[in-house]
Structures are given as C-alpha cells and as structure tokens.
Enzyme design. Structure first.
Site, mmCIF file in Angstrom:
data_model
loop_
_atom_site.group_PDB
_atom_site.id
_atom_site.type_symbol
_atom_site.label_atom_id
_atom_site.label_comp_id
_atom_site.label_asym_id
_atom_site.label_seq_id
_atom_site.Cartn_x
_atom_site.Cartn_y
_atom_site.Cartn_z
ATOM 1 N N LYS A 265 0.815 -1.222 0.000
ATOM 2 C CA LYS A 265 0.000 0.000 0.000
ATOM 3 C C LYS A 265 0.847 1.270 0.000
ATOM 4 C CE LYS A 265 -3.400 -2.820 0.470
ATOM 5 N NZ LYS A 265 -4.045 -3.359 -0.721
ATOM 6 N N TYR B 105 -12.326 -15.405 3.498
ATOM 7 C CA TYR B 105 -11.335 -14.328 3.672
ATOM 8 C C TYR B 105 -10.817 -14.339 5.114
ATOM 9 C CZ TYR B 105 -9.356 -9.786 4.612
ATOM 10 O OH TYR B 105 -8.511 -8.785 5.011
ATOM 11 N N TYR C 3 -3.004 -12.835 3.207
ATOM 12 C CA TYR C 3 -2.708 -12.416 1.829
ATOM 13 C C TYR C 3 -1.559 -13.217 1.201
ATOM 14 C CZ TYR C 3 -5.778 -8.482 2.774
ATOM 15 O OH TYR C 3 -6.874 -7.715 3.075
#
Ligand SMILES: Cc1ncc(COP(=O)(O)O)c(C=O)c1O
Length: 340
Positions: free
Chosen positions: A58, A271, A297
């Site tokens: 990010k 998730y 992730y």
C-alpha cells in the site's frame, strides 16, 4: 493512427509522488524454494521492503494518492479496513510521518476473530502505536460506506479530511502500482531473465490493475496472475478490470481485458481464514527463504503459486516472480492458529 511508443517511465513521470516509500524494492532469487519445488526458477519482488511502518504494497499506492491529499490541503487522512488490515496500518504510518491526523473505520464481523490475540496484536497494535483514531463499525459488505460517513462527520467538525478507499484501490493507486513493472523489467534484465509470469495475491484489485497496465507497455510477454484471497474471484476480476481501464486511460495505454487473470480456489474457507495450504506455504517460505508471509494475503498467494507449479503450469527453465506484498505483522495476530 500513430502508435504512442513512450516508455512506461515517461508516462509515469507526470504523476507526482511524495517519496515516502523506499523504492525500488529488491528482486531476489528464491533458490531453495525453487529446488524444493523442482522449478520453474522462482524470484521474489520484495514489496514488503517499502520501508515505513513495516512496509507493504500500500505504501507504493499511498505515495501517489496522498500527494493529492497534500496538494488539496488536507489535514486528516481517513480510511478503513478489517481489524488486521495491513492497508490501514500503512495509512496510519504515513499519516504519522506526514504529521496528519488519521481516522480509521475498523470493520468488525467480516470474519470471526480466529485467535484471542487477533483484536489487539499485529496491525491492530501498530495502528495504536502510530497514533490513529480508531472507530469500530460493523461490516456490511460495503467497503467504503463507513469511511465516507467518517469523512462527512469530520468535515462537519471543521477538519479537512481526505478519503482513502479500502485497500487504497482506485485509479491513481493502480497507476502507482504500474511503477513496480518499471522496476522489475530492468532488474530482471540485469539478472539475465524475462519472467514468464508475475504471481501475487489480489483482493481490492489496485495492485493487479497496475501490474496489468504496466506490463502492457513494458513487459508484454509476461503474464500477470492474481491469486484471489477474498474468496470472491468474480468480484475481484471485475474490480481489476474497472481500475485497469481507468488507469490505462490516465497513462494513455491500450488495455485488453484478456490480460486480467484471477485464479480462484486458494482463498481457503473464507477471507482471513488460513487453511492447510496457506500454512504449508508460510512454513516453506519461512524455512527455505526466511520470508515471513502472512496468513491472510501473501501466504495464500504463495499457496496458489505452489498449486499452479504442481499442476505443471510452467517449464523448469522458465522464470516466475512472486510479488511478496507484505503483511508480516498479521502473523503475530494469528500466531496461535498457525501451529508453528
Ligand atoms: C499484504 C497484502 N497483500 C496483498 C494485498 C492485496 O492488494 P490489493 O488490495 O491491491 O489487491 C493486500 C491488501 O490489503 C495486502 O495487505
């Protein structure tokens, strides 16, 4: 019609960035993992090594997106994510460095806390350390509504808030991610290879959108392969296509929807819930390459890459880059669920 042959770097140069991320990130061989899996030759692009606040993918997006915030005179950055979001931890870190207030909508209920330490350790702890103001809100499935509500509330109180979307995924975030391709292409050339593929985990879609758009200009023979970690492959693919279209307009490059590949089946039960393949990938990356992958992730991303290798997707003499997008702080919030 005249073909626009400007290189990717020239197209990117018109977009200003703050320079908060440490770039370029290294591209390194993964010799022991390659030997363990029996080929193809594996490499890792270290997007965990972007620096500030434990790094991650990010920061590359925030470098561009927050330049807009500063030029608009914002005094407050507003974003959001789940309790262990790496995205909001990086937003909090950047806001601290810039001396801006940071307000985060913390979504509860997207997943059941998998461990007793989930709510307090890892990214949740770092958000507090970096001085962010945390606002607990229920998860409704709308990723941005609570962030926008927070923006409106802060405006009403006289602040100048700047909205950072969930995952820092928007057109400018995708443009920012195309810079990764502008790094990998010359790094790989210096190391003497051209990757058959770049494989990474994909969720809010901005990372993949940028990679696809950048590769269309600078690495047209390299396939970008996104491993869905949201357990929503159709939604992820639609979002990648939408952001890639917008980013390709901004960069003035052609975009072909066929270049968007989102691989399903490696997200585990849901998730944020690691399964056996995630834990195997985390163990292998740790023991063979000293890479601390995360259970939400990058662990699932590598699990997907390992599965594709075992299915014979690439020849032994091909080169594949794994984009390690960071996320290691979450390991500590999942420690007791990993059995390591
Ligand atoms: C460690 C990590 N890897 C990958 C991703 C996915 O990137 P994107 O949301 O741009 O698809 C995220 C997003 O939160 C992340 O935190």
């Amino acid at each position: 019609m005249q073909v626009d042959r400007r290189p990717l770097l020239d197209r990117l140069a018109v977009f200003p960035r703050l320079g908060l991320a440490t770039l370029p990130t290294p591209l390194e061989p993964m010799k022991r993992l390659t030997a363990h899996l029996g080929g193809p030759r594996l490499w890792v692009k270290r997007e965990d090594a972007t620096g500030l606040g434990f790094g991650g993918n990010k920061l590359r997006k925030l470098d561009y997106v927050l330049h807009e915030a500063i030029s608009r005179g914002a005094d407050t950055i507003v974003s959001g994510g789940v309790v262990q979001s790496n995205s909001q931890r990086q937003v909090a870190a950047v806001a601290a460095r810039l001396g801006l207030a940071c307000h985060l909508a913390v979504y509860h209920g997207r997943l059941e806390p998998p461990t007793p330490e989930y709510k307090t350790s890892g990214n949740a702890f770092l958000n507090r350390l970096f001085g962010a103001h945390l606002h607990d809100v229920p998860w409704t499935g709308d990723r941005n509504a609570a962030i926008r509500a927070l923006v409106d509330d802060l405006k009403g109180k006289g602040s100048k808030p700047y909205f950072v979307p969930y995952g820092v995924s928007n057109a400018l975030g995708a443009v920012a991610y195309a810079t990764t391709i502008a790094e990998i292409e010359p790094q790989a050339a210096r190391l003497g290879f051209r990757p058959a593929a770049i494989v990474h985990c994909t969720g809010s879609a901005g990372t993949q959108a940028g990679l696809v758009v950048g590769a269309a200009v600078a690495m047209p023979d390299t396939r970008i392969v996104g491993i869905d970690i949201d357990a929503e492959p159709a939604r992820v693919r639609a979002d990648v296509v939408a952001f890639a279209k917008e980013a390709s307009d901004l960069l003035d490059v052609p975009f072909d929807e066929a270049s968007v590949e989102v691989v399903a089946g490696h997200a585990g039960p849901a998730y944020g819930v690691p399964h056996e393949a995630t834990i195997e990938a985390i163990r292998l990356a740790g023991r063979l390459e000293a890479l601390p992958l995360d259970p939400v992730y990058s662990g699932k991303g590598l699990a997907g890459l390992i599965a594709l290798i075992r299915q014979g997707r690439w020849r032994k003499d091909e080169d594949v880059v794994f984009l390690y997008t960071g996320g290691a702080p979450a390991l500590f919030a999942y420690q007791s669920a990993l059995g390591i």
